[in-house]
Write a protein that holds these residues in place. Structure first.
Motif, PDB file in Angstrom:
ATOM      1  N   ALA A  55      -2.971   7.689  33.364  1.00 26.69           N
ATOM      2  CA  ALA A  55      -3.443   6.682  35.130  1.00 26.69           C
ATOM      3  C   ALA A  55      -2.894   5.633  34.313  1.00 26.69           C
ATOM      4  O   ALA A  55      -2.459   4.534  35.560  1.00 26.69           O
ATOM      5  CB  ALA A  55      -4.871   6.244  35.450  1.00 26.69           C
ATOM      6  N   ASP A  56      -2.630   5.232  33.683  1.00 23.45           N
ATOM      7  CA  ASP A  56      -2.336   3.919  33.169  1.00 23.45           C
ATOM      8  C   ASP A  56      -1.319   4.027  31.517  1.00 23.45           C
ATOM      9  O   ASP A  56      -1.935   3.297  30.601  1.00 23.45           O
ATOM     10  CB  ASP A  56      -2.870   2.009  33.221  1.00 23.45           C
ATOM     11  CG  ASP A  56      -2.581   1.735  31.988  1.00 23.45           C
ATOM     12  OD1 ASP A  56      -0.917   1.102  32.680  1.00 23.45           O
ATOM     13  OD2 ASP A  56      -3.067   0.338  32.232  1.00 23.45           O
ATOM     14  N   PRO A  57       0.008   4.471  31.622  1.00 22.18           N
ATOM     15  CA  PRO A  57       0.651   4.783  30.153  1.00 22.18           C
ATOM     16  C   PRO A  57       0.891   3.929  29.529  1.00 22.18           C
ATOM     17  O   PRO A  57       0.926   3.345  27.772  1.00 22.18           O
ATOM     18  CB  PRO A  57       2.046   4.654  30.963  1.00 22.18           C
ATOM     19  CG  PRO A  57       1.999   5.781  32.144  1.00 22.18           C
ATOM     20  CD  PRO A  57       0.773   4.925  32.462  1.00 22.18           C
ATOM     21  N   ARG A  58       0.761   2.439  29.352  1.00 22.96           N
ATOM     22  CA  ARG A  58       0.743   0.990  29.281  1.00 22.96           C
ATOM     23  C   ARG A  58      -0.579   1.254  28.107  1.00 22.96           C
ATOM     24  O   ARG A  58      -0.314   0.421  27.275  1.00 22.96           O
ATOM     25  CB  ARG A  58       0.379  -0.182  29.974  1.00 22.96           C
ATOM     26  CG  ARG A  58       2.101  -0.342  30.623  1.00 22.96           C
ATOM     27  CD  ARG A  58       1.904  -1.608  31.831  1.00 22.96           C
ATOM     28  NE  ARG A  58       0.711  -1.491  32.495  1.00 22.96           N
ATOM     29  CZ  ARG A  58       0.472  -1.881  33.678  1.00 22.96           C
ATOM     30  NH1 ARG A  58       0.992  -3.024  33.805  1.00 22.96           N
ATOM     31  NH2 ARG A  58      -0.410  -1.392  34.776  1.00 22.96           N
ATOM     32  N   SER A  59      -1.681   1.780  28.753  1.00 25.07           N
ATOM     33  CA  SER A  59      -3.134   1.148  28.241  1.00 25.07           C
ATOM     34  C   SER A  59      -3.171   2.431  26.773  1.00 25.07           C
ATOM     35  O   SER A  59      -3.381   2.330  25.897  1.00 25.07           O
ATOM     36  CB  SER A  59      -4.533   2.440  28.292  1.00 25.07           C
ATOM     37  OG  SER A  59      -3.975   3.747  29.145  1.00 25.07           O
TER      38      SER A  59
END
Length: 187
Positions: A13-17
């Motif tokens: 959902a959020d690659p930055r995580s």
């Protein structure tokens, strides 16, 4: 494992995580399973394989040894269909410059067997011999061994014997496999 499943979903959902989850994976999954969980997190990254390269480079360069190992071992599954191509070879080159047996061993895996050019691959294999890393750790050894590598093996073995040092058994096995009829006459 609930933490792993949740972490994989977060990365999708959020690659930055991934920047936060990757380093703490072993804490939640346990030291033994930490590497496998990290590989799963890398596989969960959305986008094409080439789009994953900057994240792989960042995690490798900023990671500790366990994190670097996970990145190196993830290269083969991430490149299953040849999607990464040679783009991750700088990570392999970095690992091969170290004297860390774990990193060098991880660096001579299937990704390297697929993408590293022959001269650099031969040097990687010879580094394994120098570091006493068992040659069965080298992916693609039987397929990629060529006369030049066999010549290098002979030279290394002769050098060891001249110095009064033993020749590793797995190197002798490789020489036997590629015997040209000389039966190591000069050894």
């Amino acid at each position: 494992m609930p933490w792993t499943a949740e972490a994989v979903q977060r990365v999708r959902a959020d690659p930055r995580s991934l920047t936060t989850l990757f380093p703490i994976a072993a804490r939640h999954a346990g030291t033994e399973a930490g590497e496998a969980v990290r590989v799963q997190l890398l596989q969960a990254l959305p986008g094409s394989a080439p789009e994953r390269i900057p994240a792989l480079e960042r995690l490798y360069r900023q990671g500790d040894t366990a994190e670097r190992l996970a990145v190196l071992r993830a290269l083969a599954p991430l490149d299953r269909d040849g999607d990464l191509g040679p783009a991750a070879l700088p990570l392999i080159a970095d690992a091969l410059r170290t004297n860390d047996i774990r990193l060098v061993t991880a660096a001579v895996g299937p990704y390297t067997a697929r993408h590293l050019d022959q001269p650099a691959w031969r040097q990687a294999v010879l580094k394994c011999v120098f570091m006493n890393i068992p040659l069965d750790a080298v992916a693609g050894l039987s397929r990629r061994t060529d006369p030049e590598l066999v010549r290098m093996f002979h030279a290394f073995a002769a050098e060891r014997l001249a110095a009064g040092r033993p020749v590793p058994d797995d190197l002798l096995t490789q020489l036997d496999l590629h015997d040209t009829g000389e039966r190591h006459a000069h050894l």
